[in-house]
Scaffold this motif. Structure first.
Motif, PDB file in Angstrom:
ATOM      1  N   SER A 146       0.828  -1.211   0.000  1.00 38.17           N
ATOM      2  CA  SER A 146       0.000   0.000   0.000  1.00 38.17           C
ATOM      3  C   SER A 146       0.862   1.260   0.000  1.00 38.17           C
ATOM      4  CB  SER A 146      -0.958  -0.004   1.190  1.00 38.17           C
ATOM      5  OG  SER A 146      -0.286   0.235   2.389  1.00 38.17           O
ATOM      6  N   ILE A 147       1.975   1.246   0.725  1.00 37.60           N
ATOM      7  CA  ILE A 147       2.882   2.404   0.715  1.00 37.60           C
ATOM      8  C   ILE A 147       3.502   2.582  -0.661  1.00 37.60           C
ATOM      9  CG2 ILE A 147       5.076   3.277   1.640  1.00 37.60           C
ATOM     10  CD1 ILE A 147       4.258   1.938   4.319  1.00 37.60           C
ATOM     11  N   TRP A 148       3.886   1.486  -1.288  1.00 39.33           N
ATOM     12  CA  TRP A 148       4.466   1.552  -2.624  1.00 39.33           C
ATOM     13  C   TRP A 148       3.467   2.123  -3.628  1.00 39.33           C
ATOM     14  CZ3 TRP A 148       3.410  -1.571  -7.063  1.00 39.33           C
ATOM     15  CH2 TRP A 148       4.297  -1.355  -8.109  1.00 39.33           C
ATOM     16  N   LEU A 149       2.221   1.654  -3.583  1.00 41.58           N
ATOM     17  CA  LEU A 149       1.198   2.182  -4.487  1.00 41.58           C
ATOM     18  C   LEU A 149       0.899   3.645  -4.204  1.00 41.58           C
ATOM     19  CD1 LEU A 149      -1.268  -0.823  -4.703  1.00 41.58           C
ATOM     20  CD2 LEU A 149       0.073   0.150  -6.574  1.00 41.58           C
ATOM     21  N   GLY A 171      -2.207   4.433  -9.288  1.00 41.00           N
ATOM     22  CA  GLY A 171      -2.076   4.206  -7.857  1.00 41.00           C
ATOM     23  C   GLY A 171      -2.344   5.503  -7.145  1.00 41.00           C
ATOM     24  N   GLY A 172      -1.941   5.600  -5.938  1.00 48.37           N
ATOM     25  CA  GLY A 172      -2.104   6.844  -5.207  1.00 48.37           C
ATOM     26  C   GLY A 172      -2.847   6.654  -3.914  1.00 48.37           C
ATOM     27  N   GLY A 173      -3.437   7.741  -3.451  1.00 48.77           N
ATOM     28  CA  GLY A 173      -4.065   7.766  -2.147  1.00 48.77           C
ATOM     29  C   GLY A 173      -5.235   6.822  -1.988  1.00 48.77           C
ATOM     30  N   PHE A 174      -6.050   6.696  -3.029  1.00 46.70           N
ATOM     31  CA  PHE A 174      -7.242   5.870  -2.892  1.00 46.70           C
ATOM     32  C   PHE A 174      -6.888   4.392  -2.745  1.00 46.70           C
ATOM     33  CE2 PHE A 174     -10.758   3.331  -4.473  1.00 46.70           C
ATOM     34  CZ  PHE A 174     -11.772   3.785  -3.642  1.00 46.70           C
ATOM     35  N   LEU A 215       9.675  15.224  -6.372  1.00 51.54           N
ATOM     36  CA  LEU A 215       8.576  15.364  -5.420  1.00 51.54           C
ATOM     37  C   LEU A 215       7.498  16.229  -6.052  1.00 51.54           C
ATOM     38  CD1 LEU A 215      10.316  15.893  -1.966  1.00 51.54           C
ATOM     39  CD2 LEU A 215       9.159  13.862  -2.823  1.00 51.54           C
ATOM     40  N   ALA A 216       6.308  15.677  -6.145  1.00 56.89           N
ATOM     41  CA  ALA A 216       5.190  16.404  -6.724  1.00 56.89           C
ATOM     42  C   ALA A 216       4.239  16.852  -5.624  1.00 56.89           C
ATOM     43  CB  ALA A 216       4.448  15.513  -7.714  1.00 56.89           C
ATOM     44  N   SER A 217       3.624  18.005  -5.834  1.00 54.48           N
ATOM     45  CA  SER A 217       2.644  18.477  -4.858  1.00 54.48           C
ATOM     46  C   SER A 217       1.402  17.604  -4.870  1.00 54.48           C
ATOM     47  CB  SER A 217       2.291  19.943  -5.125  1.00 54.48           C
ATOM     48  OG  SER A 217       1.730  20.076  -6.414  1.00 54.48           O
ATOM     49  N   ALA A 218       1.229  16.783  -5.906  1.00 56.18           N
ATOM     50  CA  ALA A 218       0.114  15.836  -5.944  1.00 56.18           C
ATOM     51  C   ALA A 218       0.234  14.812  -4.826  1.00 56.18           C
ATOM     52  CB  ALA A 218       0.072  15.131  -7.301  1.00 56.18           C
ATOM     53  N   LEU A 219       1.447  14.611  -4.319  1.00 58.69           N
ATOM     54  CA  LEU A 219       1.650  13.683  -3.207  1.00 58.69           C
ATOM     55  C   LEU A 219       0.904  14.161  -1.954  1.00 58.69           C
ATOM     56  CD1 LEU A 219       3.174  11.069  -2.557  1.00 58.69           C
ATOM     57  CD2 LEU A 219       5.057  12.474  -1.758  1.00 58.69           C
ATOM     58  N   VAL A 220       0.830  15.471  -1.752  1.00 58.43           N
ATOM     59  CA  VAL A 220       0.092  16.021  -0.616  1.00 58.43           C
ATOM     60  C   VAL A 220      -1.399  15.746  -0.790  1.00 58.43           C
ATOM     61  CG1 VAL A 220      -0.481  18.139   0.645  1.00 58.43           C
ATOM     62  CG2 VAL A 220       1.842  17.784  -0.211  1.00 58.43           C
ATOM     63  N   PHE A 221      -1.909  15.955  -2.002  1.00 51.10           N
ATOM     64  CA  PHE A 221      -3.314  15.660  -2.286  1.00 51.10           C
ATOM     65  C   PHE A 221      -3.586  14.165  -2.078  1.00 51.10           C
ATOM     66  CE2 PHE A 221      -6.656  14.344  -5.235  1.00 51.10           C
ATOM     67  CZ  PHE A 221      -7.689  15.178  -4.827  1.00 51.10           C
ATOM     68  N   ASP A 222      -2.689  13.311  -2.569  1.00 55.94           N
ATOM     69  CA  ASP A 222      -2.840  11.865  -2.380  1.00 55.94           C
ATOM     70  C   ASP A 222      -2.824  11.492  -0.897  1.00 55.94           C
ATOM     71  OD1 ASP A 222      -3.193  11.078  -4.974  1.00 55.94           O
ATOM     72  OD2 ASP A 222      -1.083  10.620  -5.331  1.00 55.94           O
ATOM     73  N   LEU A 223      -2.011  12.188  -0.102  1.00 57.37           N
ATOM     74  CA  LEU A 223      -1.992  11.938   1.336  1.00 57.37           C
ATOM     75  C   LEU A 223      -3.352  12.249   1.949  1.00 57.37           C
ATOM     76  CD1 LEU A 223      -0.515  11.242   3.989  1.00 57.37           C
ATOM     77  CD2 LEU A 223       0.131  13.660   4.104  1.00 57.37           C
ATOM     78  N   GLY A 224      -3.953  13.351   1.533  1.00 58.47           N
ATOM     79  CA  GLY A 224      -5.288  13.696   2.017  1.00 58.47           C
ATOM     80  C   GLY A 224      -6.325  12.653   1.630  1.00 58.47           C
ATOM     81  N   VAL A 225      -6.273  12.199   0.379  1.00 56.47           N
ATOM     82  CA  VAL A 225      -7.197  11.162  -0.073  1.00 56.47           C
ATOM     83  C   VAL A 225      -6.966   9.875   0.716  1.00 56.47           C
ATOM     84  CG1 VAL A 225      -7.831   9.703  -2.037  1.00 56.47           C
ATOM     85  CG2 VAL A 225      -7.459  12.146  -2.376  1.00 56.47           C
ATOM     86  N   PHE A 226      -5.699   9.524   0.947  1.00 57.69           N
ATOM     87  CA  PHE A 226      -5.355   8.342   1.726  1.00 57.69           C
ATOM     88  C   PHE A 226      -5.984   8.414   3.123  1.00 57.69           C
ATOM     89  CE2 PHE A 226      -2.569   6.265   4.793  1.00 57.69           C
ATOM     90  CZ  PHE A 226      -2.403   5.008   4.244  1.00 57.69           C
ATOM     91  N   LEU A 227      -5.821   9.561   3.794  1.00 57.23           N
ATOM     92  CA  LEU A 227      -6.367   9.724   5.139  1.00 57.23           C
ATOM     93  C   LEU A 227      -7.896   9.664   5.144  1.00 57.23           C
ATOM     94  CD1 LEU A 227      -4.012  12.524   6.512  1.00 57.23           C
ATOM     95  CD2 LEU A 227      -3.998  10.093   7.105  1.00 57.23           C
ATOM     96  N   VAL A 228      -8.536  10.255   4.134  1.00 54.72           N
ATOM     97  CA  VAL A 228      -9.993  10.213   4.037  1.00 54.72           C
ATOM     98  C   VAL A 228     -10.474   8.785   3.849  1.00 54.72           C
ATOM     99  CG1 VAL A 228     -11.956  10.842   2.579  1.00 54.72           C
ATOM    100  CG2 VAL A 228     -10.305  12.580   3.245  1.00 54.72           C
ATOM    101  N   VAL A 229      -9.834   8.051   2.941  1.00 51.17           N
ATOM    102  CA  VAL A 229     -10.255   6.676   2.661  1.00 51.17           C
ATOM    103  C   VAL A 229     -10.053   5.792   3.887  1.00 51.17           C
ATOM    104  CG1 VAL A 229      -9.699   4.626   1.285  1.00 51.17           C
ATOM    105  CG2 VAL A 229      -9.922   6.836   0.174  1.00 51.17           C
ATOM    106  N   VAL A 230      -8.876   5.834   4.490  1.00 56.22           N
ATOM    107  CA  VAL A 230      -8.612   4.991   5.659  1.00 56.22           C
ATOM    108  C   VAL A 230      -9.528   5.382   6.816  1.00 56.22           C
ATOM    109  CG1 VAL A 230      -6.887   4.379   7.407  1.00 56.22           C
ATOM    110  CG2 VAL A 230      -6.237   4.473   5.011  1.00 56.22           C
ATOM    111  N   GLY A 231      -9.651   6.662   7.093  1.00 53.13           N
ATOM    112  CA  GLY A 231     -10.489   7.108   8.199  1.00 53.13           C
ATOM    113  C   GLY A 231     -11.951   6.751   8.018  1.00 53.13           C
TER     114      GLY A 231
END
Length: 154
Positions: free
Chosen positions: A21-24, A33-36, A126-142
């Motif tokens: 999951s971290i790799w994706l 791949g990404g946050g979702f 490093l892309a700023s999309a990584l920050v957006f993906d982090l937010g999506v990751f937190l929303v999905v997991v939470g």
């Protein structure tokens, strides 16, 4: 009651699922791949733990907190942490969108930075999309873990 084989299999499987999951998650801004999908796989790892051990196992044995048997599932500390994770993810997603506006670009504008001469990797983007993906990751997991915990606790 789960068997010893199930618990042993899950102890081996969960770290593999979390690494995947971290790799994706990290490849998401350049490739599929990404946050979702990273969030869904992380949630899957937690569900495997819940199937083998129960929600109270995470609270009492992993986090070393006392569990009050009379506590409602909505007041459970772990469920509260999941809801906070969801809210933090929403804040990160909105913040990453508003960041473009603050520098005069349209909403959700993304950019990237190259770092050269990085040990082992030589060059890192490093892309700023990584920050957006982090937010999506937190929303999905939470959100998924809140839903699963509440439904399984009822």
């Amino acid at each position: 009651m789960t068997t010893t084989i199930t618990r042993t299999t899950i102890r081996v499987t969960v770290p593999i699922v979390l690494v995947l999951s971290i790799w994706l998650f990290l490849q998401g801004h350049n490739l599929p791949g990404g946050g979702f999908i990273g969030g869904v796989l992380t949630t899957t790892a937690f569900v495997l733990i819940y199937v083998a051990y129960d929600l109270d196992y995470l609270e009492s044995d992993v986090l070393d907190r006392d569990v009050d048997p009379g506590t409602s599932i909505f007041e459970h500390r772990t469920v509260t942490a999941y809801r906070r994770m969801l809210l933090a993810g929403l804040a990160v997603v909105v913040g990453s969108g508003v960041a473009g506006i603050l520098v005069g670009d349209p909403f959700l504008t993304q950019t990237y930075v190259h770092f050269e001469h990085v040990p082992i990797y030589h060059e890192v983007e490093l892309a700023s999309a990584l920050v957006f993906d982090l937010g999506v990751f937190l929303v999905v997991v939470g959100s998924l873990l809140t839903i699963i915990s509440v439904v399984s606790g009822e």
